[in-house]
Design a protein around this motif. Structure first.
Motif, PDB file in Angstrom:
ATOM      1  N   ALA A 164       0.371  -1.590  -0.066  1.00 49.90           N
ATOM      2  CA  ALA A 164       0.352  -0.078  -0.047  1.00 49.90           C
ATOM      3  C   ALA A 164       0.689   1.174  -0.373  1.00 49.90           C
ATOM      4  CB  ALA A 164      -0.788  -0.183   1.139  1.00 49.90           C
ATOM      5  N   ASN A 167       2.117   2.190  -3.279  1.00 47.44           N
ATOM      6  CA  ASN A 167       1.107   2.441  -4.090  1.00 47.44           C
ATOM      7  C   ASN A 167       0.510   3.620  -3.588  1.00 47.44           C
ATOM      8  OD1 ASN A 167      -0.194   0.865  -6.576  1.00 47.44           O
ATOM      9  ND2 ASN A 167       0.531  -0.766  -4.964  1.00 47.44           N
ATOM     10  N   PHE A 170       2.748   6.348  -5.032  1.00 40.70           N
ATOM     11  CA  PHE A 170       2.829   6.804  -6.229  1.00 40.70           C
ATOM     12  C   PHE A 170       2.126   7.349  -6.911  1.00 40.70           C
ATOM     13  CE2 PHE A 170       0.633   4.250 -10.035  1.00 40.70           C
ATOM     14  CZ  PHE A 170       1.987   4.735 -11.611  1.00 40.70           C
ATOM     15  N   GLU A 171       0.642   7.498  -5.715  1.00 41.70           N
ATOM     16  CA  GLU A 171      -0.319   8.214  -6.371  1.00 41.70           C
ATOM     17  C   GLU A 171      -0.414   9.538  -6.385  1.00 41.70           C
ATOM     18  OE1 GLU A 171      -3.693   9.086  -2.986  1.00 41.70           O
ATOM     19  OE2 GLU A 171      -3.785   7.052  -3.281  1.00 41.70           O
ATOM     20  N   ALA A 437      -4.662   3.587  -8.607  1.00 45.16           N
ATOM     21  CA  ALA A 437      -3.152   3.023  -7.577  1.00 45.16           C
ATOM     22  C   ALA A 437      -4.868   3.463  -5.957  1.00 45.16           C
ATOM     23  CB  ALA A 437      -2.395   4.285  -7.616  1.00 45.16           C
ATOM     24  N   THR A 438      -5.134   5.153  -6.188  1.00 46.60           N
ATOM     25  CA  THR A 438      -6.034   5.050  -5.313  1.00 46.60           C
ATOM     26  C   THR A 438      -6.727   3.856  -4.766  1.00 46.60           C
ATOM     27  OG1 THR A 438      -5.404   7.579  -6.328  1.00 46.60           O
ATOM     28  CG2 THR A 438      -7.114   7.249  -4.743  1.00 46.60           C
ATOM     29  N   ILE A 441      -5.543   0.992  -2.731  1.00 48.97           N
ATOM     30  CA  ILE A 441      -5.539   1.532  -1.272  1.00 48.97           C
ATOM     31  C   ILE A 441      -6.495   2.269  -0.856  1.00 48.97           C
ATOM     32  CG2 ILE A 441      -4.914   3.553   0.033  1.00 48.97           C
ATOM     33  CD1 ILE A 441      -2.570   3.422  -2.742  1.00 48.97           C
ATOM     34  N   PHE A 553      -0.186  -1.122 -13.797  1.00 46.06           N
ATOM     35  CA  PHE A 553      -0.219  -0.880 -12.375  1.00 46.06           C
ATOM     36  C   PHE A 553       0.844  -2.871 -11.369  1.00 46.06           C
ATOM     37  CE2 PHE A 553      -2.231  -3.270  -8.358  1.00 46.06           C
ATOM     38  CZ  PHE A 553      -2.554  -1.908  -7.330  1.00 46.06           C
ATOM     39  N   TRP A 556       4.455  -1.800 -11.637  1.00 48.09           N
ATOM     40  CA  TRP A 556       4.889  -1.058 -10.355  1.00 48.09           C
ATOM     41  C   TRP A 556       4.614  -1.775  -9.887  1.00 48.09           C
ATOM     42  CZ3 TRP A 556       7.559   2.638  -8.850  1.00 48.09           C
ATOM     43  CH2 TRP A 556       7.297   3.229  -7.667  1.00 48.09           C
ATOM     44  N   THR A 557       3.750  -2.568  -9.088  1.00 50.14           N
ATOM     45  CA  THR A 557       3.872  -3.916  -8.245  1.00 50.14           C
ATOM     46  C   THR A 557       4.942  -4.600  -8.098  1.00 50.14           C
ATOM     47  OG1 THR A 557       1.504  -3.478  -7.589  1.00 50.14           O
ATOM     48  CG2 THR A 557       2.884  -5.356  -6.743  1.00 50.14           C
TER      49      THR A 557
END
Length: 611
Positions: A164, A167, A170-171, A437-438, A441, A553, A556-557
């Motif tokens: 989280a 991200n 990232f967000e 991302a949002t 989370i 996404f 990135w993860t």
């Protein structure tokens, strides 16, 4: 008995002295003070114990006391408690009101929703409000700078908190970059230039990354300077600017309605049907995300139990009304087919012969995005500060400046990241990445709230625990199934089993499982229904996004996991073991076992819980 090092976890070196907060006075120990990184031999031993350490971090949950006390002490200097509910309301408005309404309204009205963009704003606003309720209870109960990272760490454990956290950062980086690029577009419009005139087109770079934006670098640096000097001073600046912006918004709505043409709104109201409306909702969720920056200010709030609910819920309610009013005004003025996607309001007023309002819109937009960027930079720096406290990021980032009471290191690092992304990347790419991302989370926060209410170590019976896990899994899986069906099918029959399973699972949780904890200060109403609806809504909006965004996404993860397995896991494990040893020594308990890299097997203190 184990000797505890004088080097504090968030400190500036091995001498045990407090960090001065100077950006330049740092050394290797500020970034990697943990035992695993003191030599290549230690590091190789740590890598050999990755499986054991991962198992420990997967099952370990933090405690409220650890987050509120032990973690904040690692910054040595304390943040100053100067904010009230009045400050938080305007921070909420400043954090949320920005690029989303001024740019994405035009983009999504023209591309997906048409005049039904107002329904899209209502749907995404409803989903955001559900998330606000969840955040508010956590921020009252765990008032620390870590926001959702700290909340997830307490209820779901270190590993999910790290995913989280990555991200979250990232967000915020993507969000700040988006706002900075939009600031450039409206500044150009204000000065009678086209939105792209202040950008440099480099044909050698790939499409969507070839319009370089120098102002997206300069403006964040100027705003970050203000954020570093004083939180209260930043609040005063934000409140004044936000009030001016509200006055401008009302003038825009009044002026726009004088040029309203009902046919623009009623003709082809939803050109792409429900799918277009929900696709727009998923992207427009970006417009509401700033509210979580307010939760990171809980550590600087005088009375969190009172101020945070008023600040968060009050600002979000007002924002939803404003967004809907502005979107209706835009679609009444112009047909959705001709709305400009870069500066929709400015060019809409120019098209109806009200050039003076075009200037007013540009002024309001520039002010709005300035406050948006300020709140964003403040929020992301505080997130990164708390992540540094846990050693999942270098503890050097956790330093709080003694005089200003602000996290200067984290602010500078996050500002540089915003500048790099904003300099290169197109807004369309940024908004889709941000929504994924949002929503991910916020789903974890809603799940964390259910865990918080229904599971307490040592109090919840095995029977209730098993029933809770079963019902929670059914809620999550049925929400995912509904989202997948929406993404792959145009029919409706498939919703009957998925929605029914979701409803019965939530009802079963309500009737058959006893709540293990009641909130002390302020609580979410209608539990488990409200967080369960939040999970379902977030999943549904995720199913409305394009496949390319999920691929980005996932990439990135994957990068986050590589960092975690090679750095973050070992740093946070060593930090937890050192804290456990310190707690045992202070309590007078012998440390009988020995840790990983130095041969000792540590026992975790009683305050660490397991699920």
């Amino acid at each position: 008995m184990v000797e505890v090092s004088s080097n504090e976890a968030g400190g500036g070196g091995g001498d045990g002295k407090r960090s001065s907060g100077c950006f330049c006075s740092c050394k290797k120990e500020d970034f990697f003070p943990e035992e695993s990184f003191q030599s290549w031999g230690n590091y190789m031993k740590a890598l050999g114990e990755t499986k054991m350490r991962l198992r420990n971090r997967l099952t370990t949950r933090s405690s409220e006391d650890e987050e509120v006390n032990a973690m904040t002490e690692r910054s040595h200097n304390q943040m100053k408690k100067t904010l009230t509910w009045f400050d938080l309301i305007w921070f909420g408005f400043g954090a949320v009101f920005g690029a989303g309404i001024y740019v994405l309204t035009g983009l999504e009205a023209r591309r997906d929703a048409g005049p039904a963009i107002v329904i899209s704003f209502l749907i995404s606003g409803f989903s955001a409000m559900l998330c606000v309720f969840c955040y508010t209870e956590f921020a009252c109960e765990i008032p620390v700078a870590g926001g959702s990272f700290a909340f997830i760490r307490v209820e779901l454990g270190d590993f999910l908190a790290f995913i989280a956290a990555g991200n979250i950062l990232f967000e915020y980086i993507v969000g700040g970059a988006s706002v900075a690029r939009t600031w450039t577009s409206y500044c150009a419009t204000l000065l009678n230039y086209k939105p792209d005139d202040f950008r440099i087109h480099v044909t050698a770079l790939p499409e969507n990354y070839n319009h370089l934006d120098p102002l997206a670098v300069v403006i964040p640096i100027l705003i970050a300077t203000v954020a570093c000097l004083s939180t209260k001073g930043s609040s005063r600046f934000n409140s004044t600017a936000a009030m001016i912006n509200v006055a401008v918004i009302f003038l825009i709505i009044i002026a726009g309605l004088t040029k309203a043409n009902p046919e623009n709104f009623t003709t082809n109201f939803a050109p792409n049907g429900p799918r277009g409306v929900f696709t727009a909702s998923a992207v427009l969720f970006f417009s509401y995300i700033g509210f979580d920056a307010v939760s990171t200010m809980a550590e600087e709030t005088k009375n969190p139990g009172k101020d945070i609910p008023i600040g968060l819920l009050g600002s979000m309610s007002f924002i939803i009304c404003v967004y809907c009013a502005l979107s209706v005004t835009l679609c009444l003025m112009q047909s959705y087919t001709v709305i400009d996607v870069s500066a929709p309001y400015s060019l809409a007023f120019e098209a109806v012969g009200m050039k003076w309002v075009k200037i007013l819109v540009a002024i309001g937009a520039v002010i709005g995005m300035t406050t948006n960027l300020l709140a964003s930079l403040i929020g992301q720096a505080r997130y990164f500060t708390h992540i540094g406290r846990t050693h999942m990021a270098p503890p050097w980032l956790a330093a709080i400046h003694k005089k200003t009471g602000t996290p200067i290191h984290a602010t500078i690092v996050m500002t540089l990241a915003n500048c790099i992304v904003g300099f290169f990347t197109d807004l369309g790419i940024l908004s889709n990445l941000l929504s994924i991302a949002t929503l991910f989370i916020f789903t974890l926060v809603a799940i964390s709230l259910l865990v918080r209410r229904y599971y307490v170590q040592g109090e919840t019976s095995d029977s209730d625990r098993n029933k809770f896990i079963g019902f929670l899994l059914l809620i999550i899986l049925s929400s995912i199934a509904t989202s997948v069906y929406w993404a792959v099918s145009d029919g409706w029959i498939g919703y009957i089993p998925t929605v029914l399973i979701w409803f019965l699972s939530t009802l079963g949780l309500k009737l058959m499982v006893k709540q293990a904890r009641n909130p002390k200060l302020w609580g979410v109403p209608l539990v488990p229904w409200l967080p369960a609806v939040s999970i379902a809504m977030n999943m549904f909006l995720l199913g409305s996004l394009d496949a390319a965004s999920f691929i980005r996404f996932g990439v990135w993860t994957g990068i986050l996991l590589l960092y975690y397995f090679f750095v973050g896991l070992h740093a946070s494990y060593d930090s937890a073991m050192e804290e456990a040893d310190r707690g045992n020594v202070e309590a007078g308990h012998p440390v009988t076992a020995v840790s990983s890299s130095n041969g000792l097997v540590h026992e975790l203190p009683d305050c660490v819980m397991y699920i």
